[in-house]
Design a protein around this motif. Structure first.
Motif, PDB file in Angstrom:
ATOM      1  N   PHE A   1     -27.549  -2.533 -43.412  1.00 25.22           N
ATOM      2  CA  PHE A   1     -28.087  -1.208 -43.333  1.00 25.22           C
ATOM      3  C   PHE A   1     -26.554  -0.424 -44.143  1.00 25.22           C
ATOM      4  O   PHE A   1     -25.661   0.086 -42.568  1.00 25.22           O
TER       5      PHE A   1
ATOM      6  N   ALA B   1     -31.865   0.620 -36.223  1.00 28.83           N
ATOM      7  CA  ALA B   1     -33.520   0.146 -37.066  1.00 28.83           C
ATOM      8  C   ALA B   1     -32.135  -1.607 -37.019  1.00 28.83           C
ATOM      9  O   ALA B   1     -33.529  -2.999 -37.909  1.00 28.83           O
TER      10      ALA B   1
ATOM     11  N   TRP C   1     -28.501   7.275 -43.912  1.00 27.66           N
ATOM     12  CA  TRP C   1     -29.497   7.277 -43.265  1.00 27.66           C
ATOM     13  C   TRP C   1     -30.936   6.795 -42.468  1.00 27.66           C
ATOM     14  O   TRP C   1     -31.221   7.014 -41.984  1.00 27.66           O
ATOM     15  N   VAL C   2     -29.697   5.716 -42.744  1.00 36.16           N
ATOM     16  CA  VAL C   2     -30.855   4.442 -42.131  1.00 36.16           C
ATOM     17  C   VAL C   2     -29.955   4.531 -40.519  1.00 36.16           C
ATOM     18  O   VAL C   2     -28.912   4.183 -40.419  1.00 36.16           O
TER      19      VAL C   2
ATOM     20  N   SER D   1     -26.482   2.344 -45.257  1.00 34.46           N
ATOM     21  CA  SER D   1     -27.037   4.096 -45.936  1.00 34.46           C
ATOM     22  C   SER D   1     -26.827   4.503 -44.900  1.00 34.46           C
ATOM     23  O   SER D   1     -27.846   4.636 -43.921  1.00 34.46           O
TER      24      SER D   1
END
Lengths: 250, 246
Positions: free
Chosen positions: B65, B74, B69-70, B67
């Motif tokens: 992950f 998560a 934005w993540v 990005s």
């Protein structure tokens, strides 16, 4: 008493035993003899229901085992004991547990009664004190005696022995033969022994069926086996120099 | 044709397995023995694999992950989903198919070639029921516990190794594994576990029971058992997934 009538068994179209007739008598050691591959074990497996014959009947006290339903066969099987060539003891169980197995499975005996019976049987086959040993810890002769102990632990009416002294030294082989003979008399069993050992034939052969190339070639007793006119039997009995020498001297 | 023949033979064997036992008290003892043999002895391997795989999944997810934005939680969420949905029920069952399956096939196969099964039959014991039923019942009972432990240890492994590797913080990981939880996924996972438990005991038992020949054939039966159990696990994994997700 067990009677086999016109038993024929084929494997993949090849006839292994053909039209065998014989009566195995109660209280006697009945021997099935013959060369390796002649069909002795096949006949035995037909008699105990491990193989289904192509034709013929196996009569236990007059009742045809082959025609019985599963429940009736089960009843007969509970009266059978069998000593296998290699013992066929359950590897994961101790000697004591092996002998006790048929009692656990089919009787309502208390733990105390079962222990008493196991100890009696083990003493009878001269294995007292070996209760906690596993099959892997037993010698060849001990395994045979243990197999015999398990076979007779539920006091069966019929005892089957598949080459009980194969792989044993002559002295131990005689001990096993004598044990089978004594137990047959003691428990009045119908005993069937498969062998190609002439010592056994002379020692315990009260009634003998000689199979040659899948056919019942000769029947008789240990007294008559050495004096038969049958060529195939003669060749089987006197196949060794030792037997010829002993017989000539005798 | 051969596969059809084997399928028929397997069904007939199972009909003998699921018949009335001669004496329940003897079978109860066998079931307890098998629970130990199948479940308890598998615990160390399951635990080791689960801890390490949990750690690997967490680290891979964290570094996957990239990005901004993540959210970092998560990672925990992905680890939980991977472990509960696939790793613990399916991959651990595949591993058990190797360990337990080969053991069952070789044990029963060896009993066959040494005439121990014949001995049972002659005594009047239903050998199929006596030898196989306790194994199936034991696995169906103990495997859900084993897999639950695997799930827990997988999540613990992810936590410890994720933090040790600096891939995730404690708060984000714990928040992640608690996020968007749906109960039906647990039912899905444990349905698979029970079906797989049946597969990894009954198929090897079938191959062992019909072993013919000597020691070499016992080895071959064991190999065939593991291969076939693994294939069946994958096929049933697909079928059950299809049923639950559509």
């Amino acid at each position: 008493m067990i009677e086999v009538k016109n038993i024929t068994k084929k494997f993949d179209g090849r006839t292994v035993i053909e039209d065998i007739n014989f009566v195995f008598e109660k209280g006697k050691t009945n021997l099935i003899i013959g060369e390796s591959g002649c069909g002795k074990t096949t006949l035995l497996k037909v008699m105990v229901g491990l193989h289904k014959p192509d034709s013929g009947a196996v009569l236990y006290e007059g009742k045809d085992f082959i025609q019985m339903n599963a429940e009736e066969q089960q009843t007969i099987r509970k009266e059978l004991g069998m000593l296998f060539q290699a013992g066929a003891l359950f590897d994961s169980l101790t000697l004591e547990e092996n002998v006790q197995f048929p009692l656990d499975m089919f009787t309502t005996m208390s733990e105390e009664e079962k222990k008493e019976r196991v100890n009696f049987i083990l003493k009878r086959v001269k294995l007292e004190g070996k209760n906690k040993l596993y099959p892997a810890e037993l010698s060849g002769g001990m395994k045979k005696r243990a197999g015999l102990a398990r076979a007779i632990s539920s006091f069966p009416k019929y005892l089957f022995c598949d080459e009980p002294n194969s792989g044993l030294d002559p002295k131990t082989a005689i001990v096993i033969d004598e044990l089978i003979y004594e137990l047959t008399k003691e428990f009045n069993m119908t005993t069937i022994v498969i062998t190609h050992d002439m010592n056994s034939v002379i020692e315990i052969g009260e009634k003998i069926l000689f199979i040659h190339k899948g056919k019942a070639e000769w029947t008789g007793t240990k007294e008559s086996v050495l004096n038969s006119d049958n060529e195939a039997l003669d060749s089987f009995v006197f196949s060794s120099e030792f037997m010829r020498t002993v017989y000539k001297k005798g | 044709m051969k596969l059809l023949y084997q399928l028929g033979e397997y069904v007939l064997l199972m009909s003998r397995v699921f018949s009335k036992p001669e004496k329940w008290s003897v079978y109860k003892k066998q079931i307890i023995k098998e629970i130990y043999q199948i479940g308890i002895t598998s615990l160390p391997i399951v635990a080791i694999i689960s801890v390490f795989m949990g750690g690997v999944i967490t680290i891979q997810a964290a570094f996957g992950f990239t990005s901004p934005w993540v959210p970092l939680y998560a990672v925990g969420f992905t680890t939980r989903e991977s472990i509960i949905l696939e790793f613990s029920p399916t991959i651990v069952s595949l591993i058990l198919a190797g360990k337990v399956g080969s053991n069952i096939a070789s044990e029963i196969g060896a009993m066959r070639i040494t005439e121990q099964i014949d001995a049972l039959e002659i005594m009047g014991v239903n050998s199929a029921c006596y030898l196989i039923l306790p194994k199936i019942l034991a696995a169906v009972f103990i495997n859900p516990f084993l897999i639950a432990i695997s799930m827990f240890l997988g999540l613990v492994g992810g936590y410890v190794m994720g933090i040790a590797a600096g891939a995730v913080t404690s708060y984000e990981y714990i928040f992640g594994i608690q996020s968007f939880f749906e109960t039906w996924k647990i039912w899905y996972a444990f349905t698979k576990v029970i079906v797989f438990a049946f597969i990894i005991t009954s198929i090897p038992a079938y191959y062992g029971y019909y072993t013919r020949g000597g020691a070499l054939e016992v080895g071959k039966s064991s190999t065939r058992a593991v291969v076939m159990s693994s294939i069946m696990i994958l096929i049933f994994n697909l079928i059950i997934t299809q049923l639950f997700f559509t």
